[in-house]
Scaffold this motif. Structure first.
Motif, PDB file in Angstrom:
ATOM      1  N   UNK A   1       0.872  -1.169   0.000  1.00 33.23           N
ATOM      2  CA  UNK A   1       0.000   0.000   0.000  1.00 33.23           C
ATOM      3  C   UNK A   1       0.914   1.225   0.000  1.00 33.23           C
ATOM      4  N   UNK A   2       0.837   2.014  -1.051  1.00 32.26           N
ATOM      5  CA  UNK A   2       1.700   3.193  -1.097  1.00 32.26           C
ATOM      6  C   UNK A   2       1.106   4.347  -0.326  1.00 32.26           C
ATOM      7  N   UNK A   3      -0.140   4.629  -0.651  1.00 30.64           N
ATOM      8  CA  UNK A   3      -0.725   5.845  -0.090  1.00 30.64           C
ATOM      9  C   UNK A   3      -2.104   5.565   0.488  1.00 30.64           C
TER      10      UNK A   3
ATOM     11  N   UNK B   1      -5.982   5.639   1.506  1.00 27.02           N
ATOM     12  CA  UNK B   1      -7.164   5.675   0.646  1.00 27.02           C
ATOM     13  C   UNK B   1      -8.294   6.481   1.262  1.00 27.02           C
TER      14      UNK B   1
ATOM     15  N   UNK C   1      -4.144  12.363   2.413  1.00 23.40           N
ATOM     16  CA  UNK C   1      -4.363  11.280   1.451  1.00 23.40           C
ATOM     17  C   UNK C   1      -4.949  11.812   0.143  1.00 23.40           C
TER      18      UNK C   1
END
Ligand code: SF4
Ligand code: SF4
Ligand code: SF4
Ligand code: SF4
Ligand code: SF4
Ligand code: FES
Lengths: 151, 352, 343
Positions: free
Chosen positions: C256-258, C260, C266
């Motif tokens: 998971x990069x960023x 949600x 975010x």
């Protein structure tokens, strides 16, 4: 997310020191950093190094993710243009960095948070000087708070 | 007379009296859109509105919601449950369709083997003050799904907009005790009550969008594999606006936010939507709804076929948000027309 | 911009011409299907439509409400553009400038084979900034929208308002220099209708200079305020012809990069990185902003991207399918004024 690493946290008698994550190309800058070390050139202790195969490996995700994780600054260093071990990795990367740098500024992130440099394996001195420069820029900007989430 | 009235300009009084006890949510304008937000200053309340962009379900089932937080202490993980679930919530100015949506949400969150404690607790502590619609829109079709622009049943207290004053009716027990506490409300006159009735009638007559959903459900049940779905999904770009803005959509995704630097984290749920390609993607890589045709179909089937068979009611409250939100104008009225055309065509065949 | 003959006459002319071309193409079997716009069922909207017979040509329209970038429907191809036996059909695309650019740019990314399409060029006179009109009308129902003279006329139950088109045009249309699809000189029979050859496009980007002059703090405040109502529905992404990724970075979960969520950091990061991915690719159609259900304005960002690639790499997207997009290309002498140097 929040502040990484502990040692550089502000303490009563020391002034605040920024924490900077540095992505260094294995073939030049990483070796340059090593040289600076063995030559006992003083450089600021603010950076934490992540070794990458080439500056072309640096995705914008790495840089932005570092900011969201709370690093005060990001430094990327590769071989001088023309000297990339993989011939053009840093040239492609350079375009990417140019765009990212301008966009960050446009989005209201202080451009000095993210810095780019080139340093060869022989340039221990240059490496130390530029790291100091980057550290000073970030220090002036203060803590990176914009990406902090509320808990 | 049981009905009460209060002047619109006294809304501040209502707010002042209720804010200490309730989290007071009311329509307000944010960046040009009407939204239900917690209000502390009466100036924020917007009384002149058609309906909110994002439905008030957002108050009880928000786009992002913390399920619980956790922290590491030594080798232990300590779970911290939500402490704000006992807070009393009041939602002011909910349109009848949206008020009805809370019942559908409750049906869903309370069904099955596992109950959604967070939603149900909040629902239990929420008081809904409904507001009738004097001016339904072209896209409104509450009357086709068993609703009405002046429907009171799903609210606790029901208001009719009579110009400068609100007519107040206490509907549920919760509503009755609330109205009793508001001693400064004056009694309504018969003329006020009559006026509200007139407005209700006018409003009902002005609704132009009408569907025969009994027939729709029947046709849907028989035509899962019909080529019409190809046509229906043709222009859809999968933008999810129709589901994100729907007051009855309940799908969510659960994610963990792990803050390893501070030995803590939280489990969160965020809205999800069947219009997204990820929604049904399985770990193996298989996706049972790989294309827009299946996703578009799912939305329509869920509301007009699965809901009737699972909960014995339609999964739609007729607010018309999906009609106005679709950027490619692939709107419900056209979709329903196409579905009913199947029936017409087969009828022609039989009679020919 | 708006000619004196009046929008309604101008639109009629465009419409008649495009119908004629469409009819000809279908008749001569130069295309199998045509995608264009048809009248919407709601004011301020149109509908994309795919036709394959001459009778249906009358459904095609042009009315300044044709927002969607039709190039979207070619990557991936919608089922109607593929014949189970014959494979890819030849598709005629009713193309305003940015649709043509979209198709050509997608070809430069090897996503479209230009031999399988026909660009039916029209001299676009812009589209309406629908969110701006909706917001100014506010909480009243719009029942009818038409164009007359230089104005957009909006009617409701008890109101009628005129909006000068020059001002209420979509922001990206105001600065658009590529109103007709670019002519691809190497494959001349790709373009039918009105296309144009472009060289030396001059753009001073003065529309964003005011924003650029703000301090980082002011920029941050404005941008985050704009994004604060984002619901992360991703309509902007889904409408963008350049967002064709099978798995968008925000959806990636290994790793998971960023985040949600709709927390501001975010949301900010989603838009920042999407902008990054649009550099040298955005064709300035404005679809992303026009479809946003919350009315978020992403145009400024897109203009900035255009400016960066124009100034740094002298590149304008969607002009030539044989020119490499700038972000997969490089030159040894590229500017690097941003790199740290010893004093
Ligand atoms: S559908 Fe329209 S008229 Fe009916 S309750 Fe909802 S907003 Fe009111
Ligand atoms: S709003 Fe329209 S385009 Fe978007 S997902 Fe729904 S049907 Fe498809
Ligand atoms: S379309 Fe609008 S609300 Fe949806 S993700 Fe994009 S900017 Fe956010
Ligand atoms: S980013 Fe927006 S303006 Fe640019 S091509 Fe995509 S949809 Fe069009
Ligand atoms: S935002 Fe980037 S990763 Fe996501 S679909 Fe668009 S181009 Fe692909
Ligand atoms: S190997 Fe050092 S930058 Fe490519």
């Amino acid at each position: 997310m929040t502040e990484p690493s502990v040692e550089t946290k502000q303490s009563k008698n020391k002034e605040w020191e920024p924490k900077i994550i540095a992505f260094l190309c294995n073939w030049c800058s990483y070796a340059g950093a090593d040289l600076a070390g063995v030559s006992r050139i003083q450089d600021p202790p603010n950076i934490r190094i992540v070794r990458v195969p080439c500056s072309g490996r640096i995705n914008a995700y790495f840089i932005i993710k570092s900011l969201t994780d709370g690093w005060d600054g990001v430094l990327v260093s590769g071989c001088h243009p023309g000297d990339c071990h993989y011939i053009s990795g840093n040239l492609v990367a350079r375009r990417r960095f140019a765009i990212l740098k301008e966009l960050l500024e446009f989005f209201g992130i202080e451009p000095g948070r993210v810095n780019f440099m080139w340093a060869s394996a022989a340039e221990g001195m240059r490496f130390a000087v530029l790291v100091r420069k980057a550290t000073e820029i970030v220090k002036k900007l203060g803590q990176n708070k914009k990406f902090e989430k509320k808990w | 007379m049981d009905e009460k009235i209060f002047a619109k300009k006294d809304i501040g009084k209502l707010l002042e009296e209720l804010v200490p006890e309730y989290k007071f949510y009311a329509p307000t304008k944010i960046k040009g859109n009407i939204a239900f937000k917690e209000i502390t200053d009466v100036k924020e309340i917007e009384l002149d509105y058609l309906n909110s962009k994002v439905p008030p379900k957002d108050v009880l089932f928000p786009q992002k919601e913390i399920i619980f937080e956790y922290k590491y202490e030594g080798k232990d993980v300590i779970i911290e449950e939500r402490k704000d679930l006992e807070d009393k919530i009041l939602i002011f100015g909910v349109r009848p369709c949206d008020a009805y949506s809370f019942k559908l949400l409750e049906d869903f969150f309370a069904s099955g083997d596992f109950q959604d404690d967070i939603f149900l607790k909040k629902r239990e502590n929420a008081t809904i003050i409904g507001l009738g619609c004097n001016t339904p829109r072209q896209s409104c079709f509450c009357t086709s799904v068993g609703g009405h622009p002046f429907q009171k049943e799903s609210t606790d207290v029901y208001l009719s907009d009579l110009g400068d004053i609100f007519l107040v009716e206490a509907i549920s027990d919760k509503g009755k005790s609330l109205v009793k506490k508001l001693t400064w409300l004056s009694d309504a006159k018969k003329a006020d009550v009559d006026k509200a009735k007139d407005l209700a009638k006018q409003a009902e007559e002005s609704i132009t969008t009408k569907f025969n959903f009994d027939l729709v459900t029947k046709v849907l049940d028989e035509n899962f594999e019909h080529p019409v779905w190809q046509e229906i999904s043709e222009s859809c770009i999968g933008c999810s606006s129709c589901t994100f803005l729907c007051p009855t959509c309940t799908c969510f995704d659960v994610i963990d936010e792990n803050d390893e630097y501070n030995n803590r984290g939280r489990r969160i749920r965020i809205w999800d939507t069947c219009q997204s390609c990820l929604y049904t993607l399985e770990t193996s890589g298989h996706n049972p709804r790989p294309a827009k045709i299946q996703r578009c179909r799912n939305r329509i089937m869920h509301k007009f076929s699965y809901y009737p068979s699972n909960y014995d009611c339609l999964g739609c409250v007729g607010c018309g948000r999906c009609i106005t939100a679709c950027p490619v104008n692939n709107e419900l009225r056209l979709i329903i027309d196409k579905i009913l055309e199947i029936e017409e065509k087969s009828g022609e065949k039989v009679s020919a | 911009m708006v000619k004196s003959m009046g929008l309604e006459t101008e639109n009629k002319e465009i419409e008649n011409n495009l119908r004629e071309i469409a009819r000809g193409l279908l008749k001569e079997k130069k295309v199998d299907v045509i995608i264009g716009y048809m009248e919407g069922t709601l004011p301020l909207l149109s509908q994309p439509i795919i036709i394959d017979s001459e009778e249906d040509v009358e459904k095609l329209i042009w009315n300044n409400l044709c927002y969607v970038n039709l190039a979207k429907y070619l990557v991936p191809r919608v089922p109607k553009f593929v014949n189970p036996e014959k494979g890819n059909l030849t598709v005629g695309v009713i193309s305003k400038g940015c649709v043509g650019r979209g198709l050509i740019h997608l070809a430069s990314e090897n996503k479209i084979n230009l031999d399988e399409i026909k660009i039916i060029g029209i001299p676009c006179n812009g589209v309406v900034n629908r969110q701006r009109i909706e917001m100014e009308i506010g909480e009243k129902e719009i029942l009818e929208v038409s164009v007359f003279g230089d104005n957009i006329i909006v009617k409701g139950k008890d109101f009628e308002r005129e909006f000068p088109y020059d001002e209420y045009m979509n922001d990206l249309c105001k600065t658009c220099k590529i109103r007709k699809p670019p002519l691809v000189s190497k494959s001349l029979d790709l373009c039918v209708g009105e296309c144009e050859e472009y060289s030396n496009i001059v753009d001073d980007f003065s529309d964003i200079s005011e924003f650029e002059a703000l301090t980082p703090e002011e920029k941050w405040n404005q941008i985050t305020e704009e994004l604060s109502v984002c619901t992360r529905c991703y309509a902007c992404r889904e409408a963008c012809p350049m967002c064709y990724c099978n798995l968008c970075f925000v959806d990636q979960n290994k790793p998971v990069w960023f985040g949600k969520t709709t927390d501001l950091p975010d949301v900010f990061v989603y838009h920042l990185i999407r902008a990054m991915h649009m550099a040298g690719r955005c064709v300035a159609c404005g679809a992303c902003s026009l479809v946003c259900p919350m009315g978020i304005d992403l145009n400024k960002i897109n203009r900035k991207l255009e400016k960066i690639v124009k100034e740094r790499f002298d590149f304008t997207s969607g002009l030539d399918p044989d020119v490499l997009p700038p972000m997969v290309d490089f030159k040894l002498e590229d500017a690097q004024e941003f790199a740290l140097e010893e004093d």
